[in-house]
Structures are given as structure tokens and as C-alpha cells.
Enzyme design. Structure first.
Site, PDB file in Angstrom:
ATOM      1  N   CYS A   1       0.309   3.902   2.625  1.00 15.75           N
ATOM      2  CA  CYS A   1       0.759   3.426   3.945  1.00 15.75           C
ATOM      3  C   CYS A   1       2.255   3.670   4.105  1.00 15.75           C
ATOM      4  CB  CYS A   1       0.488   1.938   4.107  1.00 15.75           C
ATOM      5  SG  CYS A   1      -1.236   1.486   3.959  1.00 15.75           S
TER       6      CYS A   1
ATOM      7  N   CYS B   1       0.848  -1.202   0.000  1.00 19.12           N
ATOM      8  CA  CYS B   1       0.000   0.000   0.000  1.00 19.12           C
ATOM      9  C   CYS B   1       0.884   1.254   0.000  1.00 19.12           C
ATOM     10  CB  CYS B   1      -0.918  -0.060   1.219  1.00 19.12           C
ATOM     11  SG  CYS B   1      -1.594   1.506   1.756  1.00 19.12           S
TER      12      CYS B   1
END
Lengths: 103, 304
Positions: A34, A31
């Protein structure tokens, strides 16, 4: 303080029974946002002793992600005395996170 | 006084910063959120020259470090207003007012919403704008994708490999997206296309349970889904500049391939500008052009 990696084994001790409020960062390696958020959280963790920052990898800890009903990451959940008090979804600027944890 | 203030640290803005710094101009980059722009959501970039595969995160980080190492100042503040005083300009953030000779607007765009009830409150509870980010949470579940462009087709294809069923809902009878992706999708047994239809309502308790879909004749059906991925395009982030910068009816900055806006010394670069092709490489290209034009302007106005 360092960011603490949390899994099923230390979840109760580090989050539910934590004396300090805990900011949980639900994330995954794949991600992008993230990974952008991580250095921001590291900075906050370093500058701040009153809040614990915990990282939960949603691929390794599917049950914990499920328990918190996480279906979009990055997802930050702020927990006080074992209970969720605030939640944010998506990449947040540092200020917004500091506001969330009440700095 | 800065030579150039660049608003937005995506591929366009950071490329502009690299060019301006290599011309030894004093550069400030303002970014509201985090560097990289929307490319950070891309798992694997396969169409950038000389990079066969690179993740959006790695690309953004390399670009950021390159601009930073060349001496660009990068500050995380949102530009809320710009002012033109002819001989110089001002950029205002909630914390500071900065003065500069030129401005490069490289703000990019954000996800367009469906604008239906409960959409906002269900974000992260069934509604998503990023299939590659959130698809993993819908393994073996039923999802819908709404939209007709490349993003919608790619999202549907990506999800079809993870989930039980994908409903691809589009308001027209044909797709704007690439033929090759569409053909791949048609081969997928778990993808069901629902054309000439709109998503008109969301049903939820604590999370999304089903969607109401209406076709052009007004026939409604309820489809049970755990997730709805919205891919109906993007909206340029130019509202804060509307007072002095000319925008088209969709909100894009009226600037041609030379990146000039209606105001001398203010340039537009990347997805927020009127243009045909919005790709990583064209954003970088705009950054180079806008910076070069800004440098010319600065050098021509040195004696002012």
C-alpha cells in the site's frame, strides 16, 4: 488534485454523490505494498482532473472496508455514480491503474 | 549502449546497480511492477546485518534511493525478451528495445498457486498468498494455511494471534520449516495441524465458504473457513529468458555462486537462480557478485 481521505462522515458526499468517478484506495499503514502504491496514486491524482482519488484506511474505517467486502489490500475500487465498476487487488503499475480509470 | 541492464529492482537487482554505478558503469534497471520485490510484504526484517528491525517497505525504499542517488536509471517496463548478439545484447520491453554490453537477471519469483478450481477468482475473496498483508481481515474468523515450509509456519503463527482457529494443512507428515517456529506453533491452542493431506477443492458462493481436504488414503473432509492462505512456495520468473538461458526442471537459472549463466555476459542474481539459501542477505550478495562479474567482463571486452 490531492488524494482525499475518506471516512464514515464524508463517505456519502465524496464517493456516493461524487460528480466525478472515484478511485478508492483501501489501505493500511502497516501494508508495505500500500505504501508503495501511494506515490503512484499521488502522481495519477496530480496529472488527472477527471477522476477523484480517495483513500480509506481499513483499520480506522472497518465498516467501509466491510461494506465493499475488502479482504486483501491494496485494493482499488473504481466507482462511477456511486456504483462499483472495476476492482483490482495487489500492487499495480501506474499504467494498469490508468487503464482501469480509462485514460 | 548501456554497460549493464539489470532486470528486476528487488534487493539483488538494486544491489547490483549500486556496485555497477560505483564502478562508474552506465546502468539501466528495468522493473515490471514496483521496486523492492517481495521484501515489501515483510512487516519487520530482523535478520539483516546491522539492522535489528526495519520494515520491508523502508528497506526497499532506502535501497532504491541509494541506487538512484548513485545514478542508476530505473525504468518501469517489463523485459519480455532478451537477445544475445555476442558483442552486445538486447533487452526488449513492450515499449522499447535497449542495447547493452551485459545483462543481470534479477527477476526473483512469484507465489506458487495450488492450481485448483476457483482459486484465481477467489483471490481477495478468501484466498490469499500473504498472511501479514491480509491477516487483519480475518480477526476472530477461521482460516487455513496450506504449506510446509517456513512461510507456512510463520503465516500460521502470525494468524494464530489474530484469528479464532488456524488449520495448518501439509501434504507430508513433517514440516520443512524451522524447528523453533514449529515448537511455538505446537504451543498454540487454536492451531490444528492436518498432515498428509491436500486441499483438493474450494467451495464458495460469492466468497470462500469451505475447503475440501483429502488425506493420503483418500478420505475427504470439508472444513469451514473464511480464509485460505496459500504458502506452497514460489516459482522463479524466468520464462521470458528460456530461449537462451539454461533453466533447471523447476525453472531456476542454472548459475552457480559466481552468478554466470550459460551465456557469456549474462548473469543471474537472487531468488531466480539455483541456490540453497534464499534470503535478503544472499540476494544482496548475489547482486554484488553478478555486478562484479559483469564489470570484469565489460573491462575485458573494451576493445571489441
Amino acid at each position: 488534485m490531492e488524494i482525499i481521505e475518506v471516512n464514515q462522515n464524508n463517505f456519502e458526499k465524496e464517493i456516493l454523490k461524487s460528480e466525478k468517478p472515484v478511485l478508492i484506495d483501501f489501505n493500511a499503514n502497516w501494508c508495505g505494498p500500500c505504501r508503495m502504491l501511494k506515490p503512484i496514486l499521488e502522481e495519477i491524482a496530480k496529472e488527472n482532473d477527471s477522476v477523484k482519488i480517495a483513500s480509506i484506511n481499513i483499520d480506522d474505517e472497518e465498516d467501509l472496508a466491510d461494506e465493499y467486502g475488502v479482504s486483501s489490500i491494496p485494493c482499488l475500487v473504481f466507482v462511477k455514480e456511486g456504483k462499483e465498476v472495476k476492482r483490482s487487488i495487489g500492487l499495480q503499475p501506474k499504467e494498469a491503474i490508468e487503464e482501469m480509470i480509462g485514460e | 549502449m548501456y554497460d549493464a541492464i539489470i532486470i528486476g529492482a528487488g534487493p539483488a537487482g538494486l544491489t547490483a546497480a549500486i556496485y555497477a554505478r560505483r564502478a562508474e558503469k552506465k546502468v539501466l534497471v528495468l522493473e515490471a511492477k514496483s521496486y523492492g520485490g517481495q521484501i515489501i510484504n515483510t512487516l519487520d526484517i530482523e535478520n539483516y546485518p546491522a539492522e535489528e528491525h526495519i520494515s520491508g517497505f523502508d528497506f526497499a525504499t532506502k535501497l532504491y534511493n541509494q541506487a538512484k542517488n548513485l545514478g542508476a536509471e530505473i525504468v518501469f517496463e517489463k523485459a519480455v525478451e532478451i537477445k544475445d548478439f555476442k558483442s552486445y545484447k538486447e533487452v526488449i520491453t513492450p515499449r522499447n528495445t535497449y542495447q547493452t554490453k551485459t545483462i543481470i537477471l534479477a527477476t526473483g519469483s512469484e507465489n506458487r498457486k495450488l492450481n485448483i478450481e476457483k482459486e484465481e477468482e477467489l483471490i481477495g475473496k478468501g484466498i490469499s498468498y500473504c498472511a501479514t498483508c491480509d491477516g487483519a481481515f480475518y480477526k476472530k474468523k477461521r482460516v487455513a494455511v496450506v504449506g510446509g515450509g517456513n512461510t507456512a509456519l510463520e503465516d500460521a503463527l502470525y494468524l494464530s494471534n489474530l484469528v479464532d482457529t488456524v488449520y495448518l494443512i501439509h501434504r507430508r507428515d513433517s514440516f520443512r520449516g524451522e524447528e523453533a517456529t514449529l515448537n511455538q506453533l505446537k504451543e498454540k491452542e487454536n492451531v490444528q495441524m492436518i498432515l498428509n493431506s491436500n486441499v483438493v477443492a474450494l467451495n464458495a458462493t460469492d466468497r470462500l465458504k469451505s475447503i475440501e481436504v483429502e488425506d493420503l488414503e483418500g478420505n475427504k473432509q470439508t472444513i469451514e473457513v473464511d480464509g485460505l492462505f496459500v504458502a506452497v512456495g514460489r516459482i522463479p520468473e524466468n520464462e521470458n529468458f528460456r530461449q537462451i538461458i539454461q533453466l533447471d526442471s523447476a525453472g531456476y537459472i542454472e548459475a552457480g555462486e559466481d552468478c554466470h549463466t550459460n551465456v557469456e555476459g549474462i548473469y543471474a542474481a537472487g531468488d531466480n537462480r539455483v541456490k540453497e539459501v534464499r534470503q535478503l542477505v544472499t540476494a544482496a550478495s548475489d547482486g554484488a557478485i553478478a555486478a562484479t562479474e559483469a564489470i570484469k567482463y565489460i573491462n575485458n571486452h573494451q576493445e571489441d
